[in-house]
Design an enzyme around this catalytic site. Structure first.
Site, PDB file in Angstrom:
ATOM      1  CB  SER A 227      29.163  40.965  72.966  1.00 55.67           C
ATOM      2  OG  SER A 227      30.118  41.958  72.636  1.00 55.67           O
TER       3      SER A 227
ATOM      4  CE1 TYR B 130      26.201  44.879  75.260  1.00 53.21           C
ATOM      5  CE2 TYR B 130      28.540  44.623  74.789  1.00 53.21           C
ATOM      6  CZ  TYR B 130      27.214  44.435  74.438  1.00 53.21           C
ATOM      7  OH  TYR B 130      26.909  43.791  73.255  1.00 53.21           O
TER       8      TYR B 130
ATOM      9  CE  LYS C 249      24.973  41.379  74.915  1.00 54.58           C
ATOM     10  NZ  LYS C 249      23.663  40.870  74.395  1.00 54.58           N
TER      11      LYS C 249
END
Length: 291
Positions: free
Chosen positions: A114, A146, A150
């Site tokens: 991401s 988050y 990633k």
């Protein structure tokens, strides 16, 4: 092009990108297996396994007969669970999927990373890239679970490439969507207040292009582990990119001109390694016309 896979496993298959990927595989004539928490009953896959991507037993079942993997399963934002659920769920799933895939002889895999791996989108305070256009060597500034998941997913993928002799491509996806869904809302928001997109550098990618980037990552002659940014070549904002950067990221070093609405992302790796250029471009709401 490399030899086409005989069967591809898509994890997170019931999501928007998962469905677009299954549609693409069907068009390419490649059989697909699907793994998702639940079987919605309408997936374009001739094998569907209901289970978690961090469950080795479910993953082993889903990998039967598979020689390539597109791993999309994840909690896609830090707001969709506790920090522990988001981080541990995401990194656990990536580890299990790649470890089980490598152990069964899979040698091509794609992992959904991401833009959030940079740390900008979910930070509690405004962060700025060291330079633009950003590229795969940009220093990371992760402050959220988050984005950290990633970053760790990419490290895991690099290790698995070494451990199993796999080719693994981690695609740094930006905001994903298409006309008629959240891209409309975001575009209107950027036209009204471009600061809303500053942390994502106003980038986006149509889900159909996201699926095509994953497919190319499986069939192009890539070796080892690679991280690749894939975005539309233009922003979702109506304003000039140079004006947006001067206003919201004035200290970022300018390493190349960014005329018009050029996305401030270096897409060289996507073009040279994957032969990828986004095909589905979105026309933003003109500034001053947002409702």
């Amino acid at each position: 092009m490399a030899e086409l896979p005989r069967r591809v496993l898509v994890t997170g298959a019931a999501g928007r990108v998962g469905r677009a990927t299954l549609d693409l595989l069907a068009r390419e004539g490649v059989p697909a297996s699907a793994l998702d928490l639940r079987d919605p009953g309408d997936l374009r896959a001739d094998r569907v396994v209901a289970g978690r991507a961090d469950d080795p037993e479910a993953v082993r079942e889903a990998l039967d007969g598979v020689d390539a993997v597109i791993h999309l399963a994840a909690i896609p934002a830090p707001t969709l669970g506790t920090p522990e659920e988001v981080f541990l769920g995401n990194v656990g799933a990536t580890f299990v999927v790649l470890e089980e895939a490598g152990a069964t002889g899979v040698r091509r895999a794609v992992v959904a990373s991401s833009f959030s791996a940079l740390g900008l989108p979910w930070a509690a305070r405004p962060l700025h890239p060291a330079y633009v256009p950003v590229d795969e060597a940009l220093p990371l500034q992760v402050e959220d679970p988050y984005g950290l998941s990633k970053q760790v997913d990419e490290t895991t993928a690099a290790m698995m490439a070494r451990r199993h002799g796999m080719t693994v491509v981690a695609l740094r996806y930006p905001l994903l969507g298409g006309p008629g869904d959240k891209l409309d809302e975001r575009a209107a928001g950027y036209a009204e207040d471009p600061g809303r997109g500053a942390s994502e550098l106003w980038t986006y990618l149509d889900t159909r292009d996201a699926a095509r980037a994953a497919w190319l990552s499986l069939v192009r002659p890539v070796e080892g582990f690679r991280v690749v940014f894939v975005t539309a070549p233009v922003t979702l904002a109506p304003q000039r990119t140079e004006d947006l950067l001067a206003r919201f990221h004035p200290a970022a070093e300018r390493r190349a001109p960014l005329p018009g609405r050029t996305a401030p992302v270096d897409l060289t790796a996507a073009e040279t390694l994957l032969g990828f250029t986004a095909e589905h471009l979105y026309e933003p709401v003109p500034a001053g016309e947002a409702s």
